[in-house]
Design a protein around this motif. Sequence first.
Motif, mmCIF file in Angstrom:
data_model
loop_
_atom_site.group_PDB
_atom_site.id
_atom_site.type_symbol
_atom_site.label_atom_id
_atom_site.label_comp_id
_atom_site.label_asym_id
_atom_site.label_seq_id
_atom_site.Cartn_x
_atom_site.Cartn_y
_atom_site.Cartn_z
ATOM 1 N N ILE A 26 0.913 -1.173 0.025
ATOM 2 C CA ILE A 26 -0.025 -0.017 0.106
ATOM 3 C C ILE A 26 0.911 1.300 0.151
ATOM 4 N N ILE A 27 2.020 1.323 0.861
ATOM 5 C CA ILE A 27 2.828 2.474 0.942
ATOM 6 C C ILE A 27 3.466 2.647 -0.435
ATOM 7 N N LEU A 28 3.910 1.487 -1.112
ATOM 8 C CA LEU A 28 4.714 1.729 -2.555
ATOM 9 C C LEU A 28 3.630 2.338 -3.462
ATOM 10 N N ILE A 29 2.285 1.722 -3.400
ATOM 11 C CA ILE A 29 1.326 2.199 -4.538
ATOM 12 C C ILE A 29 1.184 3.664 -4.139
ATOM 13 N N ALA A 30 0.999 4.302 -2.828
ATOM 14 C CA ALA A 30 0.892 5.598 -2.431
ATOM 15 C C ALA A 30 2.117 6.609 -3.148
ATOM 16 N N THR A 31 3.410 6.162 -2.773
ATOM 17 C CA THR A 31 4.749 6.687 -2.988
ATOM 18 C C THR A 31 4.578 6.822 -4.772
ATOM 19 N N ILE A 32 4.362 5.831 -5.309
ATOM 20 C CA ILE A 32 4.306 5.722 -6.860
ATOM 21 C C ILE A 32 3.257 6.807 -7.477
ATOM 22 N N PHE A 33 2.199 6.832 -6.988
ATOM 23 C CA PHE A 33 1.207 7.813 -7.439
ATOM 24 C C PHE A 33 1.459 9.449 -7.022
ATOM 25 N N LEU A 34 2.187 9.188 -5.815
ATOM 26 C CA LEU A 34 2.421 10.935 -5.518
ATOM 27 C C LEU A 34 3.607 11.448 -6.137
ATOM 28 N N VAL A 51 -5.633 5.192 2.957
ATOM 29 C CA VAL A 51 -6.072 3.633 3.174
ATOM 30 C C VAL A 51 -4.885 2.785 4.110
ATOM 31 N N PHE A 52 -3.506 3.159 4.103
ATOM 32 C CA PHE A 52 -2.478 2.736 4.484
ATOM 33 C C PHE A 52 -2.701 2.904 6.039
ATOM 34 N N TRP A 53 -2.959 4.118 6.378
ATOM 35 C CA TRP A 53 -3.451 4.579 7.716
ATOM 36 C C TRP A 53 -4.373 3.888 8.274
ATOM 37 N N THR A 54 -5.479 3.855 7.638
ATOM 38 C CA THR A 54 -6.660 3.034 8.414
ATOM 39 C C THR A 54 -6.341 1.377 8.454
ATOM 40 N N VAL A 55 -5.605 0.780 7.422
ATOM 41 C CA VAL A 55 -5.311 -0.606 7.402
ATOM 42 C C VAL A 55 -4.323 -0.758 8.637
ATOM 43 N N LYS A 56 -3.417 -0.081 8.887
ATOM 44 C CA LYS A 56 -2.451 -0.156 9.889
ATOM 45 C C LYS A 56 -3.098 -0.049 11.252
ATOM 46 N N SER A 57 -3.962 0.999 11.586
ATOM 47 C CA SER A 57 -4.955 1.277 12.546
ATOM 48 C C SER A 57 -5.736 -0.039 12.895
ATOM 49 N N GLY A 58 -6.284 -0.541 11.820
ATOM 50 C CA GLY A 58 -7.173 -1.835 11.920
ATOM 51 C C GLY A 58 -6.287 -3.029 12.571
ATOM 52 N N PHE A 59 -4.979 -3.438 12.026
ATOM 53 C CA PHE A 59 -4.242 -4.222 12.471
ATOM 54 C C PHE A 59 -3.878 -3.946 13.839
ATOM 55 N N ASP A 60 -3.435 -2.764 14.277
ATOM 56 C CA ASP A 60 -3.096 -2.316 15.621
ATOM 57 C C ASP A 60 -4.225 -2.591 16.580
#
Length: 97
Positions: A26-34, A51-60
């Motif tokens: 997810i973070i690679l997709i974000a940096t590629i698009f940014l 999405v990365f922030w939400t998914v990481k918070s979900g795992f945590d």
Amino acid sequence: MNSNEATYKNSKKVPFILRNIVLVIIILIATIFLFDRNPSNDDVGWVAFIVFWTVKSGFDFIEDRKNGRKVSAIINLTLIAIGFGILLWQMISFLSL
């Protein structure tokens, strides 16, 4: 160390590795698009970061619930709700154009 302990430790590692693989993708997709040359893709990159922030918070959140950390779980649940709210707001604003 008997085989049951080794199997238990290996079974704990697999979800951790899969979790990190999902977050890295997810973070690679974000940096590629940014950081591409097309400035219209920046919105997609920021949404991917949310999405990365939400998914990481979900795992945590799941990990905090397992370990009995209630305050941290509530904070992560709040972050999940904020992330979903931002994603919903962006989806509505994208579809209304």
